[in-house]
Write a protein that holds these residues in place. Structure first.
Motif, short mmCIF file in Angstrom:
data_model
loop_
_atom_site.label_atom_id
_atom_site.label_comp_id
_atom_site.label_asym_id
_atom_site.label_seq_id
_atom_site.Cartn_x
_atom_site.Cartn_y
_atom_site.Cartn_z
N LYS A 41 -6.85 9.54 -3.96
CA LYS A 41 -5.41 9.59 -4.21
C LYS A 41 -4.71 9.01 -2.99
O LYS A 41 -5.08 9.34 -1.87
CB LYS A 41 -4.94 11.03 -4.43
CG LYS A 41 -5.51 11.67 -5.66
CD LYS A 41 -5.05 13.09 -5.79
CE LYS A 41 -5.71 13.73 -7.00
NZ LYS A 41 -5.36 15.12 -7.16
N ILE A 42 -3.70 8.20 -3.24
CA ILE A 42 -3.00 7.57 -2.12
C ILE A 42 -1.51 7.50 -2.42
O ILE A 42 -1.11 7.31 -3.56
CB ILE A 42 -3.57 6.15 -1.84
CG1 ILE A 42 -3.24 5.69 -0.44
CG2 ILE A 42 -3.09 5.15 -2.83
CD1 ILE A 42 -4.24 6.10 0.56
N SER A 43 -0.73 7.72 -1.40
CA SER A 43 0.72 7.55 -1.47
C SER A 43 1.09 6.58 -0.35
O SER A 43 0.86 6.88 0.82
CB SER A 43 1.42 8.89 -1.28
OG SER A 43 2.82 8.71 -1.27
N CYS A 63 -12.39 8.88 -0.17
CA CYS A 63 -13.57 8.44 0.58
C CYS A 63 -13.16 7.63 1.81
O CYS A 63 -12.01 7.22 1.97
CB CYS A 63 -14.47 7.62 -0.32
SG CYS A 63 -13.78 6.02 -0.80
N SER A 64 -14.13 7.39 2.68
CA SER A 64 -13.87 6.65 3.92
C SER A 64 -13.35 5.25 3.64
O SER A 64 -12.47 4.76 4.35
CB SER A 64 -15.13 6.60 4.79
OG SER A 64 -16.18 5.97 4.10
N ILE A 65 -13.86 4.60 2.62
CA ILE A 65 -13.43 3.23 2.32
C ILE A 65 -11.97 3.21 1.88
O ILE A 65 -11.18 2.39 2.34
CB ILE A 65 -14.35 2.59 1.26
CG1 ILE A 65 -15.73 2.35 1.86
CG2 ILE A 65 -13.75 1.29 0.72
CD1 ILE A 65 -16.78 1.92 0.89
N SER A 66 -11.59 4.12 1.02
CA SER A 66 -10.23 4.18 0.52
C SER A 66 -9.23 4.43 1.65
O SER A 66 -8.21 3.74 1.77
CB SER A 66 -10.13 5.30 -0.53
OG SER A 66 -8.80 5.50 -0.92
N LEU A 67 -9.51 5.40 2.49
CA LEU A 67 -8.58 5.75 3.56
C LEU A 67 -8.58 4.73 4.69
O LEU A 67 -7.54 4.43 5.27
CB LEU A 67 -8.86 7.17 4.05
CG LEU A 67 -8.68 8.26 2.98
CD1 LEU A 67 -9.00 9.63 3.53
CD2 LEU A 67 -7.28 8.23 2.38
N ALA A 68 -9.75 4.19 5.01
CA ALA A 68 -9.81 3.14 6.03
C ALA A 68 -9.04 1.90 5.56
O ALA A 68 -8.31 1.28 6.34
CB ALA A 68 -11.26 2.77 6.34
N SER A 69 -9.17 1.56 4.30
CA SER A 69 -8.47 0.41 3.75
C SER A 69 -6.96 0.61 3.82
O SER A 69 -6.22 -0.31 4.18
CB SER A 69 -8.91 0.18 2.30
OG SER A 69 -8.31 -0.98 1.77
N ALA A 70 -6.49 1.83 3.53
CA ALA A 70 -5.05 2.13 3.63
C ALA A 70 -4.57 1.99 5.07
O ALA A 70 -3.49 1.45 5.33
CB ALA A 70 -4.77 3.53 3.10
N SER A 71 -5.37 2.47 6.01
CA SER A 71 -5.04 2.35 7.43
C SER A 71 -4.93 0.88 7.83
O SER A 71 -3.95 0.47 8.48
CB SER A 71 -6.10 3.07 8.27
OG SER A 71 -5.90 2.86 9.64
N ARG A 123 -17.32 0.61 -5.55
CA ARG A 123 -16.47 0.96 -4.41
C ARG A 123 -15.27 0.02 -4.24
O ARG A 123 -14.38 0.28 -3.44
CB ARG A 123 -17.29 0.97 -3.11
CG ARG A 123 -18.49 1.88 -3.12
CD ARG A 123 -18.19 3.33 -3.53
NE ARG A 123 -17.26 4.03 -2.66
CZ ARG A 123 -17.59 4.75 -1.60
NH1 ARG A 123 -18.84 4.88 -1.27
NH2 ARG A 123 -16.66 5.34 -0.88
N ILE A 124 -15.25 -1.06 -5.00
CA ILE A 124 -14.15 -2.02 -4.88
C ILE A 124 -12.82 -1.35 -5.23
O ILE A 124 -11.80 -1.57 -4.57
CB ILE A 124 -14.40 -3.28 -5.72
CG1 ILE A 124 -15.58 -4.06 -5.12
CG2 ILE A 124 -13.15 -4.16 -5.83
CD1 ILE A 124 -16.07 -5.23 -5.96
N LYS A 125 -12.82 -0.49 -6.24
CA LYS A 125 -11.59 0.22 -6.59
C LYS A 125 -11.12 1.10 -5.44
O LYS A 125 -9.91 1.27 -5.24
CB LYS A 125 -11.80 1.07 -7.85
CG LYS A 125 -11.87 0.27 -9.11
CD LYS A 125 -12.00 1.16 -10.32
CE LYS A 125 -12.07 0.35 -11.59
NZ LYS A 125 -12.21 1.19 -12.77
N CYS A 126 -12.05 1.66 -4.69
CA CYS A 126 -11.68 2.48 -3.53
C CYS A 126 -10.95 1.62 -2.49
O CYS A 126 -9.92 2.02 -1.95
CB CYS A 126 -12.92 3.09 -2.89
SG CYS A 126 -13.93 4.11 -3.98
N ALA A 127 -11.50 0.45 -2.22
CA ALA A 127 -10.94 -0.43 -1.21
C ALA A 127 -9.60 -1.02 -1.61
O ALA A 127 -8.75 -1.28 -0.76
CB ALA A 127 -11.93 -1.56 -0.90
#
Length: 145
Positions: A41-43, A63-71, A123-127
């Motif tokens: 989940k991302i805002s 996951c780490s990929i999702s949050l790292a990508s947002a950063s 994992r592409i959807k996460c990124a």
């Protein structure tokens, strides 16, 4: 150290010490998205003034990929025009689809570390989650001008 190891370190650094994590209190464009297949989940919030992204932040869990990508994404778009940010989204999407990106013409810096995700289609959807939020928010801001 291999390139994959270096990329892993960059991703873990952004995950463990996220940049721009938090909330913009005033006058921001906010887009909330989730990835039901893995629970990310991302805002994403952006303060856009005169067609330029002055500030970008995110909150989320996943996951780490999702949050790292947002950063990485929030770092990359600060100071860009909305049009430049949308071009960056397009380039990132091309990279996630396995296309070659000319990093001389279009430097991706830390974002390039996410290139390895293409080896793991699930994992592409996460990124791309935060990037889809950015794209939606940028387009909404353009439509509201």
């Amino acid at each position: 150290m291999s390139l994959d190891d270096l990329y892993r370190r960059v991703i873990m650094d952004h995950y463990q010490k996220p940049r721009n994590k938090g909330k913009i209190e005033d006058g921001s464009v906010t887009v909330d998205l989730n990835n039901p297949t893995c629970g990310d989940k991302i805002s994403v919030q952006m303060r856009i003034e005169d067609g330029k992204i002055e500030e970008a932040k995110f909150l989320g869990e996943g996951c780490s990929i999702s949050l790292a990508s947002a950063s990485m994404m929030t770092e990359a778009v600060k100071g860009l025009s909305v049009d430049e940010a949308l071009l960056l989204v397009e380039r990132f999407s091309q990279m996630m689809q396995g296309e070659d990106i000319d990093t001389e013409e279009f430097p991706l810096e830390d974002i390039e570390a996410l290139q390895g995700v293409t080896k793991f289609p699930a994992r592409i959807k996460c990124a791309t989650l935060a990037w889809k939020a950015l794209e939606k928010g940028a387009k909404e801001s353009t439509n509201n001008r």
